[in-house]
Each structure stands twice: as C-alpha cells, then as structure tokens.
Design a protein around this motif. Structure first.
Motif, PDB file in Angstrom:
ATOM      1  N   TRP A 124       0.854  -1.181   0.000  1.00 45.27           N
ATOM      2  CA  TRP A 124       0.000   0.000   0.000  1.00 45.27           C
ATOM      3  C   TRP A 124       0.886   1.226   0.000  1.00 45.27           C
ATOM      4  O   TRP A 124       2.083   1.158   0.298  1.00 45.27           O
ATOM      5  CB  TRP A 124      -0.976   0.017   1.177  1.00 45.27           C
ATOM      6  N   THR A 129      -5.239   4.599  -4.083  1.00 45.08           N
ATOM      7  CA  THR A 129      -5.889   3.411  -4.616  1.00 45.08           C
ATOM      8  C   THR A 129      -5.749   3.440  -6.133  1.00 45.08           C
ATOM      9  O   THR A 129      -5.810   4.511  -6.740  1.00 45.08           O
ATOM     10  CB  THR A 129      -7.377   3.342  -4.249  1.00 45.08           C
ATOM     11  N   CYS A 130      -5.526   2.310  -6.721  1.00 45.71           N
ATOM     12  CA  CYS A 130      -5.486   2.222  -8.177  1.00 45.71           C
ATOM     13  C   CYS A 130      -5.722   0.780  -8.586  1.00 45.71           C
ATOM     14  O   CYS A 130      -5.536  -0.152  -7.789  1.00 45.71           O
ATOM     15  CB  CYS A 130      -4.191   2.764  -8.757  1.00 45.71           C
ATOM     16  N   CYS A 131      -6.144   0.609  -9.804  1.00 44.95           N
ATOM     17  CA  CYS A 131      -6.390  -0.722 -10.348  1.00 44.95           C
ATOM     18  C   CYS A 131      -5.958  -0.707 -11.806  1.00 44.95           C
ATOM     19  O   CYS A 131      -6.732  -0.367 -12.697  1.00 44.95           O
ATOM     20  CB  CYS A 131      -7.862  -1.097 -10.198  1.00 44.95           C
ATOM     21  N   ARG A 132      -4.696  -1.028 -12.016  1.00 46.27           N
ATOM     22  CA  ARG A 132      -4.114  -1.082 -13.347  1.00 46.27           C
ATOM     23  C   ARG A 132      -3.509  -2.465 -13.553  1.00 46.27           C
ATOM     24  O   ARG A 132      -3.219  -3.161 -12.577  1.00 46.27           O
ATOM     25  CB  ARG A 132      -3.013  -0.025 -13.495  1.00 46.27           C
ATOM     26  N   VAL A 136      -2.015  -2.742  -8.516  1.00 44.68           N
ATOM     27  CA  VAL A 136      -3.285  -2.627  -7.806  1.00 44.68           C
ATOM     28  C   VAL A 136      -2.958  -2.255  -6.360  1.00 44.68           C
ATOM     29  O   VAL A 136      -2.148  -2.923  -5.709  1.00 44.68           O
ATOM     30  CB  VAL A 136      -4.083  -3.944  -7.844  1.00 44.68           C
ATOM     31  N   LEU A 137      -3.565  -1.179  -5.882  1.00 41.42           N
ATOM     32  CA  LEU A 137      -3.355  -0.715  -4.506  1.00 41.42           C
ATOM     33  C   LEU A 137      -4.692  -0.454  -3.826  1.00 41.42           C
ATOM     34  O   LEU A 137      -5.583   0.127  -4.438  1.00 41.42           O
ATOM     35  CB  LEU A 137      -2.534   0.576  -4.485  1.00 41.42           C
ATOM     36  N   HIS A 139      -2.714  -3.852  -2.157  1.00 40.59           N
ATOM     37  CA  HIS A 139      -2.480  -5.155  -2.767  1.00 40.59           C
ATOM     38  C   HIS A 139      -3.712  -6.037  -2.559  1.00 40.59           C
ATOM     39  O   HIS A 139      -4.195  -6.185  -1.430  1.00 40.59           O
ATOM     40  CB  HIS A 139      -1.255  -5.819  -2.151  1.00 40.59           C
ATOM     41  N   PRO A 140      -4.252  -6.631  -3.621  1.00 45.03           N
ATOM     42  CA  PRO A 140      -5.533  -7.332  -3.502  1.00 45.03           C
ATOM     43  C   PRO A 140      -5.503  -8.592  -2.643  1.00 45.03           C
ATOM     44  O   PRO A 140      -6.543  -9.037  -2.159  1.00 45.03           O
ATOM     45  CB  PRO A 140      -5.882  -7.665  -4.961  1.00 45.03           C
ATOM     46  N   ARG A 141      -4.334  -9.196  -2.457  1.00 42.42           N
ATOM     47  CA  ARG A 141      -4.260 -10.431  -1.669  1.00 42.42           C
ATOM     48  C   ARG A 141      -3.538 -10.228  -0.341  1.00 42.42           C
ATOM     49  O   ARG A 141      -3.082 -11.184   0.277  1.00 42.42           O
ATOM     50  CB  ARG A 141      -3.565 -11.519  -2.497  1.00 42.42           C
ATOM     51  N   ALA A 165     -12.775  -4.462   0.800  1.00 42.33           N
ATOM     52  CA  ALA A 165     -13.905  -3.936   0.042  1.00 42.33           C
ATOM     53  C   ALA A 165     -15.172  -3.929   0.886  1.00 42.33           C
ATOM     54  O   ALA A 165     -16.028  -3.055   0.741  1.00 42.33           O
ATOM     55  CB  ALA A 165     -14.111  -4.770  -1.220  1.00 42.33           C
TER      56      ALA A 165
END
Length: 201
Positions: A124, A129-132, A136-137, A139-141, A165
């Motif tokens: 992080w 926050t971003c989703c490219r 992804v920030l 970190h999704p996992r 989320a």
C-alpha cells in the motif's frame, strides 16, 4: 533505532520482500541499503524505515517443488520534520524503481508465482488506490498471505491493514490468525537477525 508506534495508514507505505533462489539472505542484505536509497529519492523527504525480521515461509501457488521463501516487510513513513499527512508521490514511479532493483538482482518473469531471486511488492502507499494491469493498490491479496502478514505483525501487532472492500479494517495479527490452516504447510518462521539484517524475533 527501534520503530516508533506506527503512523496512520494514510502516511505510511509498505513493501514486501521475497526470494527463494540463489542466496536469499545475501540478496536481502545487499538490497536493503539500495531499497532505502531508492525509497527516499522517490519520496523526496527523510523517512523512518521499519524493517521486519526475516521469515522462512512456504511457497504459495506457482509450480510445485519450489524451495521455501525468505520474506520480510519494510514499513516506511515520513521522518522527523516531514509532514505526516503529506501525499506520497505517484506510486507508479516507485513501482518502476522496485522493478529496476529486481532486475538488478537477476529477477526473471517467466511464470506466474514462479521461483525468483528477488521480489519487491508494493502493498500500500498511503491512501492511494489504483487498479491497473501493472499495479493494484492496496495489494488485492494482502489479507490472504501469511508470508506478508507475519512480518507486518512482527513490526506492529496492532497495525491496521487497509480496509477491505467490505467490512472494517483488521490488524495484521487478526488477519494472520484468521487464515485457514493448511495441513503439512510450513508456518512462517521468524529467523534470528544476522549480518546485514539485524532484526529478529
């Protein structure tokens, strides 16, 4: 210098380190000062850097038969005299610096979650926050990985992770305790400090 109580997430960032090829301990010791220098050059302000102990962990995903990993986490926040609520620079620029260090240490991207000489993951970066495809920030996992949660909890058991989320933020310790046990899988083992990496359990 011991780490002070952790700053709010909006003013901290975290980078995970991992390796299971070559001599991971030597790679960690060698990359440590380089990573600190790259991070401060990117941030443009003095930083307080908190390094976790190193952990021996089981491989997750990827091809079977991989050797165990060496993992650690670096937690950073603005140092004395820097504004704690200041926004961090563009995370993509930091990602580029991290990937250059990986390449310098012989990282080859041949297969997903394959063995590697050095892996540097941005977990992080403040409130960004971003989703490219490339980043992804947060970190999704993050909350699913014992090899990340154990080092974070070693730095600060009460450290709150970025909110998922759905639901409220949880601490690194709580997230680690909530992970399902995998029969026969090596649990993260904190290693004693050594040359180039003094932090231990």
């Amino acid at each position: 210098m011991p780490c002070a109580p952790t700053a709010p997430l909006r003013s901290s960032l975290a980078i995970a380190l991992g390796a299971n090829l070559g001599d991971p301990a030597a790679s960690f010791a060698a990359v440590r000062p380089l990573l600190a220098a790259e991070l401060e050059a990117w941030a443009g302000v003095p930083l307080q850097l908190c390094w976790s102990p190193r952990f021996r962990t089981a491989p997750v995903g990827g091809p079977p038969g991989q050797p165990p990993y060496l993992n650690a986490v670096l937690l950073a926040r603005p140092g004395a005299g820097a504004a704690l609520d200041a926004a961090w620079p563009e995370p993509a620029a930091l990602l580029g610096r991290l990937q250059q260090l990986e390449t310098r240490f012989g990282r080859e991207r041949r297969e997903h979650w394959g063995p590697r000489r050095l892996d540097l993951d941005l977990l992080w970066c403040g409130a960004n926050t971003c989703c490219r495809p490339e980043l992804v920030l947060p970190h999704p996992r993050l909350e699913e990985r014992a090899f990340v949660l154990a080092p974070l909890a070693a730095i600060d058991p009460d450290l709150l992770l970025p909110a998922a989320a759905a639901g409220l933020p949880v601490s690194a310790t709580e997230a680690l305790a909530a992970l399902p046990l995998v029969p026969g899988e090596l649990e993260p083992l904190a290693l004693a400090g050594g040359p180039g990496w003094p932090e231990g359990p």
